[in-house]
Design a protein around this motif. Structure first.
Motif, PDB file in Angstrom:
ATOM      1  N   SER A 228      -0.006  18.503  -5.998  1.00 25.72           N
ATOM      2  CA  SER A 228       0.419  19.562  -6.425  1.00 25.72           C
ATOM      3  C   SER A 228       0.118  21.052  -5.536  1.00 25.72           C
ATOM      4  N   PRO A 229       0.947  21.681  -5.512  1.00 27.76           N
ATOM      5  CA  PRO A 229       0.877  22.703  -4.272  1.00 27.76           C
ATOM      6  C   PRO A 229       0.367  23.862  -4.919  1.00 27.76           C
ATOM      7  N   ILE A 230       0.094  24.088  -6.398  1.00 31.04           N
ATOM      8  CA  ILE A 230      -0.452  25.091  -6.907  1.00 31.04           C
ATOM      9  C   ILE A 230      -1.082  24.727  -8.346  1.00 31.04           C
ATOM     10  N   ALA A 231      -2.285  25.233  -8.764  1.00 29.11           N
ATOM     11  CA  ALA A 231      -2.729  24.744  -9.854  1.00 29.11           C
ATOM     12  C   ALA A 231      -2.205  24.577 -11.193  1.00 29.11           C
ATOM     13  N   CYS A 232      -1.108  25.334 -11.408  1.00 26.56           N
ATOM     14  CA  CYS A 232      -0.482  25.233 -12.878  1.00 26.56           C
ATOM     15  C   CYS A 232       0.688  24.125 -13.052  1.00 26.56           C
TER      16      CYS A 232
ATOM     17  N   ILE B 257       1.004  -1.388  -0.057  1.00 27.78           N
ATOM     18  CA  ILE B 257       0.171   0.144  -0.054  1.00 27.78           C
ATOM     19  C   ILE B 257       0.809   1.379  -0.091  1.00 27.78           C
ATOM     20  N   SER B 258       0.990   1.784  -1.089  1.00 26.99           N
ATOM     21  CA  SER B 258       1.490   3.123  -1.239  1.00 26.99           C
ATOM     22  C   SER B 258       1.023   4.358  -0.491  1.00 26.99           C
ATOM     23  N   ILE B 259       1.669   5.176   0.045  1.00 29.62           N
ATOM     24  CA  ILE B 259       1.340   6.369   0.871  1.00 29.62           C
ATOM     25  C   ILE B 259       0.821   7.417  -0.094  1.00 29.62           C
ATOM     26  N   GLY B 260       1.593   7.429  -1.192  1.00 34.62           N
ATOM     27  CA  GLY B 260       1.277   8.421  -2.253  1.00 34.62           C
ATOM     28  C   GLY B 260       0.023   8.052  -3.001  1.00 34.62           C
ATOM     29  N   ALA B 261      -0.175   6.956  -3.071  1.00 34.66           N
ATOM     30  CA  ALA B 261      -1.562   6.424  -3.645  1.00 34.66           C
ATOM     31  C   ALA B 261      -2.845   6.807  -2.704  1.00 34.66           C
ATOM     32  N   LEU B 262      -2.426   6.550  -1.582  1.00 31.48           N
ATOM     33  CA  LEU B 262      -3.494   6.780  -0.570  1.00 31.48           C
ATOM     34  C   LEU B 262      -3.848   8.102  -0.469  1.00 31.48           C
ATOM     35  N   VAL B 263      -2.672   8.915  -0.221  1.00 35.55           N
ATOM     36  CA  VAL B 263      -2.887  10.416  -0.127  1.00 35.55           C
ATOM     37  C   VAL B 263      -3.599  11.061  -1.487  1.00 35.55           C
ATOM     38  N   ARG B 264      -3.320  10.539  -2.671  1.00 38.83           N
ATOM     39  CA  ARG B 264      -3.790  11.000  -3.679  1.00 38.83           C
ATOM     40  C   ARG B 264      -5.336  10.790  -3.958  1.00 38.83           C
ATOM     41  N   LEU B 265      -5.727   9.381  -3.438  1.00 40.34           N
ATOM     42  CA  LEU B 265      -7.284   9.022  -3.174  1.00 40.34           C
ATOM     43  C   LEU B 265      -7.976  10.188  -2.510  1.00 40.34           C
ATOM     44  N   LEU B 266      -7.510  10.245  -1.308  1.00 40.32           N
ATOM     45  CA  LEU B 266      -8.098  11.108  -0.196  1.00 40.32           C
ATOM     46  C   LEU B 266      -7.807  12.753  -0.398  1.00 40.32           C
TER      47      LEU B 266
ATOM     48  N   SER C 272       8.626  26.586 -12.380  1.00 38.39           N
ATOM     49  CA  SER C 272       9.580  25.653 -11.893  1.00 38.39           C
ATOM     50  C   SER C 272       9.986  25.238 -10.581  1.00 38.39           C
ATOM     51  N   VAL C 273       9.855  26.360  -9.681  1.00 41.69           N
ATOM     52  CA  VAL C 273       9.850  26.241  -8.160  1.00 41.69           C
ATOM     53  C   VAL C 273       8.605  25.255  -7.620  1.00 41.69           C
ATOM     54  N   TRP C 274       7.650  25.524  -8.148  1.00 39.39           N
ATOM     55  CA  TRP C 274       6.188  24.850  -7.854  1.00 39.39           C
ATOM     56  C   TRP C 274       6.509  23.215  -8.445  1.00 39.39           C
ATOM     57  N   MET C 275       7.071  23.017  -9.726  1.00 38.11           N
ATOM     58  CA  MET C 275       7.250  21.770 -10.278  1.00 38.11           C
ATOM     59  C   MET C 275       7.994  21.047  -9.418  1.00 38.11           C
ATOM     60  N   ARG C 276       9.028  21.530  -8.601  1.00 35.97           N
ATOM     61  CA  ARG C 276      10.145  21.007  -7.801  1.00 35.97           C
ATOM     62  C   ARG C 276       9.463  20.616  -6.772  1.00 35.97           C
ATOM     63  N   VAL C 277       8.739  21.463  -6.111  1.00 37.65           N
ATOM     64  CA  VAL C 277       7.973  21.117  -4.829  1.00 37.65           C
ATOM     65  C   VAL C 277       7.062  19.983  -4.996  1.00 37.65           C
ATOM     66  N   ALA C 278       6.203  20.009  -6.054  1.00 34.83           N
ATOM     67  CA  ALA C 278       5.390  18.879  -6.409  1.00 34.83           C
ATOM     68  C   ALA C 278       6.045  17.536  -6.722  1.00 34.83           C
ATOM     69  N   ALA C 279       7.222  17.500  -7.367  1.00 35.03           N
ATOM     70  CA  ALA C 279       8.030  16.273  -7.574  1.00 35.03           C
ATOM     71  C   ALA C 279       8.553  15.748  -6.323  1.00 35.03           C
ATOM     72  N   ALA C 280       9.017  16.812  -5.440  1.00 41.73           N
ATOM     73  CA  ALA C 280       9.624  16.276  -4.179  1.00 41.73           C
ATOM     74  C   ALA C 280       8.592  15.548  -3.453  1.00 41.73           C
ATOM     75  N   VAL C 281       7.412  16.057  -3.178  1.00 43.70           N
ATOM     76  CA  VAL C 281       6.330  15.850  -2.311  1.00 43.70           C
ATOM     77  C   VAL C 281       5.782  14.451  -3.000  1.00 43.70           C
ATOM     78  N   THR C 282       5.612  14.197  -3.857  1.00 39.74           N
ATOM     79  CA  THR C 282       5.174  12.941  -4.907  1.00 39.74           C
ATOM     80  C   THR C 282       6.123  11.942  -4.779  1.00 39.74           C
ATOM     81  N   ASN C 283       7.614  12.196  -4.779  1.00 43.05           N
ATOM     82  CA  ASN C 283       8.537  11.300  -4.694  1.00 43.05           C
ATOM     83  C   ASN C 283       8.550  10.654  -3.448  1.00 43.05           C
ATOM     84  N   ALA C 284       8.529  11.675  -2.352  1.00 45.07           N
ATOM     85  CA  ALA C 284       8.804  11.197  -1.128  1.00 45.07           C
ATOM     86  C   ALA C 284       7.589  10.458  -0.627  1.00 45.07           C
ATOM     87  N   LEU C 285       6.363  10.655  -1.003  1.00 42.62           N
ATOM     88  CA  LEU C 285       5.032   9.833  -0.760  1.00 42.62           C
ATOM     89  C   LEU C 285       5.003   8.646  -1.189  1.00 42.62           C
TER      90      LEU C 285
END
Length: 146
Positions: A89-93, A75-84, A116-129
């Protein structure tokens, strides 16, 4: 990124289910709610979503309740968080929603210097989870640097 109560409670409920029963037996909703101090009606809504998402199964009637649909290691925490939570992504774009293009969500998309800042944040959160499983959380074996 701010996580909603639904996601916080959902993860806590999954850990409680895994600790109490895993995939071997069902646990009544009331037991999970009491163990985790989660309002039972709210937990019922969360568990319904987790069931529809394939994370848990349920059994009705006497001896009924919920159990994990697969082992905690699967059970992936990333998949669980995405479902709930929906998008991570931290920002719509920089949304990961396949139905929406970034251009349609932001008028400044073309010349934006901060995207590009928000893309890096999104990638870091996604990869970590995505690197964590329910088993990692249960063992409190969540590395600070993934």
């Amino acid at each position: 990124m701010k996580v909603s109560r639904k996601t916080e409670y959902g993860l806590r409920a999954m850990v409680a289910l895994a600790s109490m029963a895993g995939v071997d037996r069902t646990v009544p909703l009331r037991e999970v709610a009491e163990a985790e101090a989660i309002p039972e009606q709210f937990l019922d809504q969360i568990m319904a979503k987790l069931r529809r998402g394939g994370f848990v199964t349920s059994v009705r009637g006497a001896g009924g309740g919920y159990q994990l649909s697969r082992p905690p290691e699967a059970i992936s925490i990333g998949a669980l968080v995405r479902l709930l939570e929906g998008s991570l992504s931290p920002i719509a774009c920089v949304t990961e929603d396949a139905g929406m293009s970034p251009e349609s969500l932001c008028d400044l998309y073309e010349g934006c210097h901060t995207r590009s800042v928000w893309m890096r944040v999104a990638a870091a959160v996604t990869n970590a989870l995505d690197a964590l499983t329910l088993a990692d959380v249960m063992l409190n074996d969540v590395p600070l640097h993934v």
